[in-house]
Motif scaffolding. Structure first.
Motif, PDB file in Angstrom:
ATOM      1  N   VAL B  42       0.853  -1.184   0.000  1.00 52.54           N
ATOM      2  CA  VAL B  42       0.000   0.000   0.000  1.00 52.54           C
ATOM      3  C   VAL B  42       0.889   1.234   0.000  1.00 52.54           C
ATOM      4  O   VAL B  42       1.703   1.419   0.910  1.00 52.54           O
ATOM      5  CB  VAL B  42      -0.923   0.017   1.236  1.00 52.54           C
ATOM      6  CG1 VAL B  42      -1.891   1.190   1.168  1.00 52.54           C
ATOM      7  CG2 VAL B  42      -1.677  -1.293   1.364  1.00 52.54           C
ATOM      8  N   LYS B  50      -3.499   5.286   4.604  1.00 53.28           N
ATOM      9  CA  LYS B  50      -2.948   3.926   4.560  1.00 53.28           C
ATOM     10  C   LYS B  50      -2.898   3.299   5.951  1.00 53.28           C
ATOM     11  O   LYS B  50      -3.396   2.195   6.169  1.00 53.28           O
ATOM     12  CB  LYS B  50      -1.500   3.947   4.009  1.00 53.28           C
ATOM     13  CG  LYS B  50      -1.355   4.568   2.659  1.00 53.28           C
ATOM     14  CD  LYS B  50       0.105   4.912   2.394  1.00 53.28           C
ATOM     15  CE  LYS B  50       0.577   5.904   3.404  1.00 53.28           C
ATOM     16  NZ  LYS B  50       1.733   6.702   3.161  1.00 53.28           N
ATOM     17  N   VAL B 224      -8.945   4.288  -2.586  1.00 55.72           N
ATOM     18  CA  VAL B 224      -7.999   3.555  -3.416  1.00 55.72           C
ATOM     19  C   VAL B 224      -8.084   4.135  -4.828  1.00 55.72           C
ATOM     20  O   VAL B 224      -9.138   4.120  -5.458  1.00 55.72           O
ATOM     21  CB  VAL B 224      -8.332   2.054  -3.440  1.00 55.72           C
ATOM     22  CG1 VAL B 224      -7.428   1.330  -4.434  1.00 55.72           C
ATOM     23  CG2 VAL B 224      -8.173   1.455  -2.052  1.00 55.72           C
TER      24      VAL B 224
END
Lengths: 320, 253
Positions: B42, B50, B224
């Motif tokens: 990530v 995150k 995302v």
């Protein structure tokens, strides 16, 4: 061989012969100093100091004069002589008062009779302090955990308790709790009532110390512990508290010393601990000596305890 | 639970995850499935959510809205025993968070003994195997203060592994390390990935992302933005924000 070389130059040879004279004033100062302590008090001492001053000034101005050490010795003897003379005069003038003081504060007969009693009562004092401290630590830690709880109601209860207790004089709490307990039908002994009163009071202060200690541990410790699947209480018990308690040992020890001193207040509900027995002795003999005994017993414990706390503070702060 | 995995259920399923801190929106709707044995890297600018996402997964932060399923169990549900879930989800932190009052060995054995009720001997034996695996068997009796940052972080990994987790979460685990200590930690993680551990790795180590990651997620402002094969995203980022981010960090490499 080197000696021979050094002796050769004329200047060196000369200085060997021209040893500086020792100042007569310095010698006189020393003699007067000795006299000031013996045959000629006060006058001899004053003269010793005056002569020493003259000697020192002369030695300072004249390179050929020595005897600074002698003058200092004379001066010192003079000062000691003056102090002793002053003390003797004081004792002479205050003879009656000093005698009264010793009779009132360090009366030998009273010491023989009352100090052993005070000593035994002081054991009760210590027992009360230790028993109370045990419950104070338990209750204090429990209140601290309530104080930082996620549940508002727990936090509220703990906050009210801490605020009320910290906002009242200890002596008032002792009376209220003592009479409150008997009003509730709890006929506790004076010792037990005293222990309850001291616990209720001191737990509030120690709860705040525990809380500060717990909050000083980085929250990452709790998170790491929780993320391993340990419960909140497990994390507290095995991870946070062991670290927090280490940090609060010095302040808690200070509280314990204060508690030991404050046990004297339990005398007001009639527990025969050191202070009450001392007070009784004072009343019976019309003499302060028993209370002096109480004071000495307290110092016997508190002063070493304070040194220990100081040592712990240094030791534990190094450990971090 | 293992049986449900065999039927193709994702290890982690995140559905419409939102998280607010006061007025600040940290996560604005995350949907993500992580399959067993995936190594999901990530990345994203700081403040992109995150770490918050990782912390929501093991319940260190409570989701404001949405659901997170670990092996089919809803973490966000009130009736779920979060401690049971956490046994299956190991986490490693940026700041190590080793327990400073315990030796490396005791750091590793504490949770197995207290949570899994493992015997002391069994826990010790297991801890030594794990410490050996991270290359620190000889440091078993050392206290954290006497270990380097890299060593501490490797002990922290061993500690998380001691609970036999099915998923490991790594939250910027090399960011607090001196540069020369980064590789020893990354090597340990690499080994773990090769053994088939499911991993979610928040990191700025792009080399690691390319080499070990089986999937890369780019996050920005709580969502995302891009999701796919690491090498492909590096070489050909689709979204302007991803392009911008990579152009900035790659210029330093």
């Amino acid at each position: 061989m080197s000696d021979a070389i050094e002796l050769n130059p004329e200047g060196q040879m000369l200085s060997e012969f021209e040893k500086p004279d020792v100042s007569g004033w310095a010698k006189a100062s020393l003699i007067m100093g000795i006299l000031g302590l013996t045959a000629l008090p006060v006058v001899g001492a004053i003269l010793a100091i005056v002569f020493a001053r003259i000697a020192k000034r002369r030695i300072l101005l004249d390179d050929a004069l020595a005897g600074d050490g002698l003058a200092t010795a004379g001066q010192t003897l003079g000062v000691i002589g003056l102090l002793l003379a002053g003390l003797a005069i004081f004792i002479l003038l205050m003879q009656q008062r000093l005698h009264d003081f010793i009779v009132d504060f360090f009366n030998w007969d009273t010491i023989k009779f009352w100090w052993p009693k005070v000593g035994r009562a002081f054991l009760t004092t210590l027992k009360l302090a230790v028993v109370s401290e045990f419950f104070i630590l338990l209750v204090g830690l429990f209140v601290a955990l309530l104080r930082i709880s996620k549940l508002k109601i727990f936090r509220f209860i703990a906050t009210v308790y801490i605020d009320v207790i910290r906002g009242l004089p200890l002596i008032l709490q002792i009376f209220i709790i003592y009479f409150g307990l008997s009003y509730l039908g709890l006929n506790l002994s004076r010792f037990a009532a005293g222990a309850v009163a001291l616990t209720v009071c001191y737990a509030a202060y120690e709860a705040e110390i525990f809380r500060a200690g717990i909050e000083s541990i980085h929250k990452g410790q709790m998170e790491a512990s929780r993320s391993l699947g340990m419960t909140y209480l497990q994390s507290m018990g095995y991870v946070v508290l062991p670290q927090a308690i280490r940090r609060v040992i010095p302040p808690l020890s200070n509280e314990f010393i204060m508690l030991t001193k404050d046990t004297a207040l339990v005398a007001f509900i009639g527990l025969s601990e050191a202070f009450l027995v001392g007070k009784e002795g004072m009343g019976r003999d019309a003499n302060v000596t028993p209370l002096v005994g109480v004071a000495l017993f307290f110092l016997l414990v508190t002063i070493p305890a304070m040194r220990v706390v100081q040592y712990l503070e240094v030791r534990l702060s190094k450990g971090d | 639970m293992k049986t449900s995995l065999d039927s193709g259920e994702p290890m982690i399923r995140i559905v419409d995850l939102h998280k607010k801190f006061g007025d600040f929106v940290a996560l604005a709707g995350i949907d993500l499935d992580v399959q067993p044995k995936q190594v999901v890297v990530v990345v994203g600018p700081s403040g992109s959510g995150k770490s918050t996402m990782l912390r929501c997964i093991n319940g260190l932060e409570q989701a404001t809205r949405g659901n997170i399923y670990i092996e089919g169990i809803d973490v966000t549900h009130r009736a779920t025993d979060i401690n049971k879930v956490r046994e299956k989800v190991g986490m490693v932190f940026q700041s190590f968070n080793l327990f400073p009052h315990l030796t490396a060995l005791r750091n590793v054995t504490l949770a197995p003994i207290k949570v899994k009720k493992m015997s002391q001997d069994e826990a010790n034996a297991k801890a030594l195997v794990l410490l050996d695996k991270v290359g620190l068997k000889e440091k078993a009796d050392a206290f954290p203060a006497h270990l380097s940052g890299g060593q501490q972080q490797r002990v922290a990994i061993a500690r998380a592994l001691a609970m036999d987790p099915d998923v490991m979460l790594f939250d910027e685990v090399t960011s607090a390390l001196d540069p020369e200590l980064v590789s020893e930690v990354l090597d340990t993680m690499k080994e773990l990935a090769h053994e088939g551990m499911t991993m979610l790795v928040v990191t700025h180590e792009m080399g690691f992302a390319k080499e070990v990651g089986t999937r890369l997620i780019f996050m920005d402002e709580g969502v995302v933005v891009e999701d796919g094969d690491p090498t492909q995203i590096f070489n050909d980022p689709q979204h302007p924000r991803t392009q911008d981010f990579f152009s900035k960090i790659l210029s330093h490499m």
